[in-house]
Scaffold this motif. Structure first.
Motif, short mmCIF file in Angstrom:
data_model
loop_
_atom_site.label_atom_id
_atom_site.label_comp_id
_atom_site.label_asym_id
_atom_site.label_seq_id
_atom_site.Cartn_x
_atom_site.Cartn_y
_atom_site.Cartn_z
N ARG A 36 0.82 -1.21 0.00
CA ARG A 36 0.00 0.00 0.00
C ARG A 36 0.86 1.26 0.00
O ARG A 36 0.50 2.27 -0.62
CB ARG A 36 -0.94 0.00 1.20
N THR A 37 2.00 1.20 0.68
CA THR A 37 2.90 2.35 0.72
C THR A 37 3.48 2.64 -0.67
O THR A 37 3.56 3.81 -1.10
CB THR A 37 4.04 2.11 1.71
N VAL A 38 3.86 1.57 -1.37
CA VAL A 38 4.38 1.75 -2.74
C VAL A 38 3.31 2.38 -3.63
O VAL A 38 3.59 3.29 -4.42
CB VAL A 38 4.83 0.39 -3.31
N LEU A 39 2.08 1.90 -3.47
CA LEU A 39 0.97 2.43 -4.27
C LEU A 39 0.72 3.89 -3.94
O LEU A 39 0.52 4.73 -4.84
CB LEU A 39 -0.28 1.60 -4.00
N GLU A 40 0.76 4.22 -2.66
CA GLU A 40 0.53 5.59 -2.24
C GLU A 40 1.64 6.51 -2.75
O GLU A 40 1.40 7.64 -3.17
CB GLU A 40 0.45 5.66 -0.71
N ARG A 41 2.86 6.00 -2.69
CA ARG A 41 4.00 6.78 -3.17
C ARG A 41 3.85 7.09 -4.67
O ARG A 41 4.08 8.21 -5.11
CB ARG A 41 5.28 5.99 -2.91
N ARG A 42 3.44 6.09 -5.45
CA ARG A 42 3.26 6.29 -6.88
C ARG A 42 2.13 7.30 -7.16
O ARG A 42 2.23 8.11 -8.07
CB ARG A 42 2.96 4.95 -7.55
N ARG A 43 1.09 7.24 -6.35
CA ARG A 43 -0.05 8.13 -6.57
C ARG A 43 0.31 9.57 -6.24
O ARG A 43 -0.09 10.50 -6.94
CB ARG A 43 -1.23 7.69 -5.71
N ASN A 44 1.11 9.76 -5.21
CA ASN A 44 1.43 11.12 -4.76
C ASN A 44 2.56 11.76 -5.53
O ASN A 44 2.71 12.99 -5.52
CB ASN A 44 1.78 11.11 -3.27
N ALA A 45 3.39 10.93 -6.20
CA ALA A 45 4.61 11.45 -6.81
C ALA A 45 4.31 12.55 -7.83
O ALA A 45 4.97 13.60 -7.85
CB ALA A 45 5.39 10.32 -7.47
N SER A 80 11.02 20.49 -6.14
CA SER A 80 9.76 20.06 -5.55
C SER A 80 10.06 18.95 -4.56
O SER A 80 11.17 18.40 -4.52
CB SER A 80 8.81 19.56 -6.64
N ALA A 81 9.05 18.61 -3.75
CA ALA A 81 9.25 17.53 -2.78
C ALA A 81 9.59 16.22 -3.49
O ALA A 81 10.42 15.44 -3.02
CB ALA A 81 7.99 17.36 -1.93
N ASP A 82 8.98 16.00 -4.66
CA ASP A 82 9.26 14.78 -5.42
C ASP A 82 10.69 14.78 -5.94
O ASP A 82 11.36 13.74 -5.93
CB ASP A 82 8.27 14.66 -6.57
N ASP A 83 11.18 15.93 -6.41
CA ASP A 83 12.56 16.02 -6.88
C ASP A 83 13.54 15.70 -5.75
O ASP A 83 14.53 14.98 -5.94
CB ASP A 83 12.86 17.41 -7.44
N THR A 84 13.26 16.26 -4.57
CA THR A 84 14.14 16.01 -3.42
C THR A 84 14.12 14.54 -3.04
O THR A 84 15.17 13.93 -2.75
CB THR A 84 13.72 16.87 -2.22
N TYR A 85 12.94 13.94 -3.06
CA TYR A 85 12.81 12.52 -2.75
C TYR A 85 13.66 11.68 -3.70
O TYR A 85 14.39 10.77 -3.26
CB TYR A 85 11.35 12.11 -2.84
N ARG A 86 13.60 11.97 -4.99
CA ARG A 86 14.35 11.18 -5.97
C ARG A 86 15.86 11.39 -5.80
O ARG A 86 16.63 10.45 -5.94
CB ARG A 86 13.91 11.55 -7.38
N ARG A 87 16.25 12.63 -5.54
CA ARG A 87 17.68 12.88 -5.35
C ARG A 87 18.21 12.13 -4.14
O ARG A 87 19.27 11.50 -4.19
CB ARG A 87 17.92 14.38 -5.20
N LEU A 88 17.48 12.17 -3.04
CA LEU A 88 17.92 11.44 -1.84
C LEU A 88 17.92 9.94 -2.09
O LEU A 88 18.80 9.22 -1.60
CB LEU A 88 17.01 11.79 -0.67
N SER A 89 16.94 9.47 -2.86
CA SER A 89 16.89 8.04 -3.18
C SER A 89 18.13 7.63 -3.97
O SER A 89 18.73 6.58 -3.71
CB SER A 89 15.62 7.74 -3.98
N ARG A 90 18.54 8.47 -4.93
CA ARG A 90 19.74 8.14 -5.71
C ARG A 90 20.99 8.15 -4.84
O ARG A 90 21.89 7.33 -5.01
CB ARG A 90 19.88 9.14 -6.87
N GLU A 91 21.05 9.09 -3.90
CA GLU A 91 22.20 9.14 -3.00
C GLU A 91 22.27 7.88 -2.13
O GLU A 91 23.35 7.33 -1.89
CB GLU A 91 22.11 10.39 -2.10
N MET A 92 21.12 7.41 -1.67
CA MET A 92 21.09 6.19 -0.87
C MET A 92 21.53 4.99 -1.69
O MET A 92 22.31 4.14 -1.23
CB MET A 92 19.67 5.98 -0.32
N ILE A 93 21.04 4.92 -2.93
CA ILE A 93 21.42 3.80 -3.80
C ILE A 93 22.92 3.82 -4.07
O ILE A 93 23.57 2.78 -4.09
CB ILE A 93 20.60 3.86 -5.11
N GLN A 94 23.48 5.01 -4.30
CA GLN A 94 24.91 5.10 -4.55
C GLN A 94 25.71 4.65 -3.33
O GLN A 94 26.76 4.00 -3.47
CB GLN A 94 25.29 6.54 -4.92
N ALA A 95 25.22 4.97 -2.14
CA ALA A 95 25.91 4.51 -0.93
C ALA A 95 25.90 2.99 -0.84
O ALA A 95 26.92 2.36 -0.49
CB ALA A 95 25.25 5.13 0.31
#
Length: 530
Positions: free
Chosen positions: A453-462, A477-492
């Motif tokens: 449900r969280t994945v679904l909610e995330r996709r709906r709100n993005a 935007s909040a979505d841009d920041t979310y994606r940038r932080l996600s990429r930083e986490m993946i790189q780590a």
């Protein structure tokens, strides 16, 4: 041409095309200019354009990729203007430009002049699509230009064959020409219709993505060859198959779609870059073949033919735009249009590699052994028309678009429509999830069900978040920041996996498996972003 020369051509073309992305100059124009210069650089090999390679091996994949990226529904909605340009205009330009050349050039037979008219008639698919997308033209104009470029090559090739038969003395007549055109058109569409369903069935039933992508690479060549084998239009067969496959691509396995998109993007980039460089590299061969014609005389003919080609497009486009709207039904269906749209379509008529390939396929001699009349001049005039349209229209089209102040695509409205579509899809997915979880065979621990449900909610709100307020510090935007932080986490995570491999705590195979999971996750985030 040996392997090293071919690799050098591809590498240089790709480098120039890549550099063009950092400049305001369209890539086709920069590549042609580089080819013109490179043709006279000492040490650069002779790259002769071979029509037996370009037409059956280069044209099909380029048309295939263009058709896959087109919208069948949009093309169907704009079938009238597309047909008037891709069929009506090409035939009109063949006759009009050919007859003007016949009047202009002494001792040029009318059939040979019509060969020239057919050769320079079709605007180029790659040039039109590349420039339309780069300039952000209104959606309907882009669709019309794309649709025209998908079909006009078939019309031009058929017209060329009819005119060539007349030159060769094979008893061509108007009735015979119309019959050959009908056979090529109907036959090409028929071959495409016959092939598209079994090919799609095969794509949906193959289980391995590697086999599916191998099939994908073969499809345009199979469609083209099958149609040409029965003397039908290979171009139309390729386009029909690709439009059907693109319209139903969602039915193919997701892994195939991901790989296929990447593979065809690379193929299209390499071929597009190389063919425009090849255009410029043909200058020495064209000039050497002028023979009895002086340079000044040939240049005068070239200017006249270029002006005729450009003018005849406007002569056709403006009446084809406004005359059908005199009927109320057409006007109600297609809406009102002002003079800026036909002006843009009329000026976006760049010629390209197909015209040169057809010209180079003109035979050296007639059936009786005599030289083909003015063959070298036809090659020269084709070359100068292609270069002239690419340079003059390619350079002036962007400022023309800006001067006309055509309506740009509304990014906010498009994002809002995307958000609404995603919201509807998410509601359907949530309903489906509730149905599945109600079945005891799908029982999940509550944390895992909540994760879905969280994945679904995330996709709906993005998408909605892209419309929201921006970060005052970064402008994101909040979505841009979310994606940038996600990429930083993946790189780590990626760096830790590599370090563990280097410490021999995991082997290379396991590292590649872990990295592939991260790559897929990052790729999914990137595709949503763009």
């Amino acid at each position: 041409m040996d392997a090293l020369q071919l690799v050098g051509l591809i590498a240089a073309s790709a480098a120039i095309a890549g550099a063009a992305r950092r400049t305001p100059v369209p890539a086709p124009l920069l590549l042609v200019t580089a080819g013109l210069i490179g043709a006279y650089v000492p040490g650069v090999p002779d790259y002769t354009l071979d029509p037996h390679i370009v037409l059956p091996l280069v044209l099909p994949p380029l048309l295939h990729t263009a058709a896959l990226d087109s919208s069948y529904l949009d093309l169907r909605a704009n079938a009238r203007p597309v047909a008037l340009l891709s069929v009506g205009y090409v035939l009109f330009a063949t006759v009009a430009v050919g007859y003007l050349a016949y009047l202009l050039v002494p001792d040029l037979p009318l059939p040979a002049a019509l060969v020239l008219g057919a050769v320079v008639a079709p605007p180029d698919a790659v040039a039109a699509t590349a420039i339309a997308r780069r300039l952000g033209l209104p959606h309907r104009i882009t669709t019309i230009l794309q649709g025209e470029s998908l079909v006009n090559d078939a019309t031009a090739i058929t017209a060329y064959k009819v005119a060539l038969a007349a030159v060769l003395g094979e008893g061509a007549s108007w009735a015979g020409g119309i019959g050959e055109f009908a056979l090529a058109s109907i036959g090409g569409v028929a071959v495409g219709l016959i092939l598209m369903v079994p090919i799609h069935w095969l794509r949906t039933h193959l289980k391995e993505s590697l086999l599916q992508n191998t099939l994908s690479l073969l499809i345009p060549f199979v469609a083209y060859a099958a149609a040409e084998q029965v003397e039908a239009s290979g171009v139309l067969a390729v386009v029909v198959v690709a439009l059907y496959l693109g319209h139903r691509a969602w039915q193919v396995d997701f892994a195939t779609r991901l790989q296929e998109a990447a593979v065809w993007k690379v193929v299209a980039f390499i071929l597009e870059s190389t063919v425009f460089a090849l255009i410029g590299l043909q200058l020495p061969f064209v000039l050497e073949g002028l023979g009895d014609y002086g340079v000044a005389e040939a240049l005068w003919y070239a200017v006249a033919v270029f002006v005729a080609v450009v003018a005849m497009r406007f002569v056709w486009v403006f009446p084809a735009t406004f005359v059908p709207r005199l009927w109320g039904r057409v006007r109600a269906r297609e809406g009102a249009v002002d003079w800026t749209a036909p002006l843009t379509v009329g000026w976006a008529g760049m010629r390209g590699v197909v015209s040169l390939a057809i010209a180079f396929s003109i035979p050296l001699t007639l059936d009786d052994g005599e030289a083909f009349p003015a063959r070298n001049l036809v090659l020269f005039l084709t070359f100068t028309t292609v270069i002239g349209t690419l340079v003059v229209q390619g350079l002036t089209l962007p400022p023309l678009i800006r001067a006309l102040k055509l309506p740009q695509r509304d990014a906010y409205a498009e994002t809002l429509a995307e958000a609404q579509a995603q919201s509807e899809a998410s509601r359907a997915a949530e309903q489906r999830l509730d149905e599945l979880l109600a079945d005891e065979r799908n029982a999940l621990p509550q944390p895992l069900a909540d994760r879905l449900r969280t994945v679904l909610e995330r996709r709906r709100n993005a998408v909605w978040e892209r419309l929201g307020a921006v970060n005052e510090v970064t402008g994101e935007s909040a979505d841009d920041t979310y994606r940038r932080l996600s990429r930083e986490m993946i790189q780590a995570e990626r760096e830790v996996f590599v370090e563990l491999r280097d410490q021999r705590r995991i082997d290379d195979e396991m590292m590649r498996t872990l990295l592939r999971r991260l790559d897929l996750e990052e790729a999914a985030a990137y595709r949503e972003e763009v």
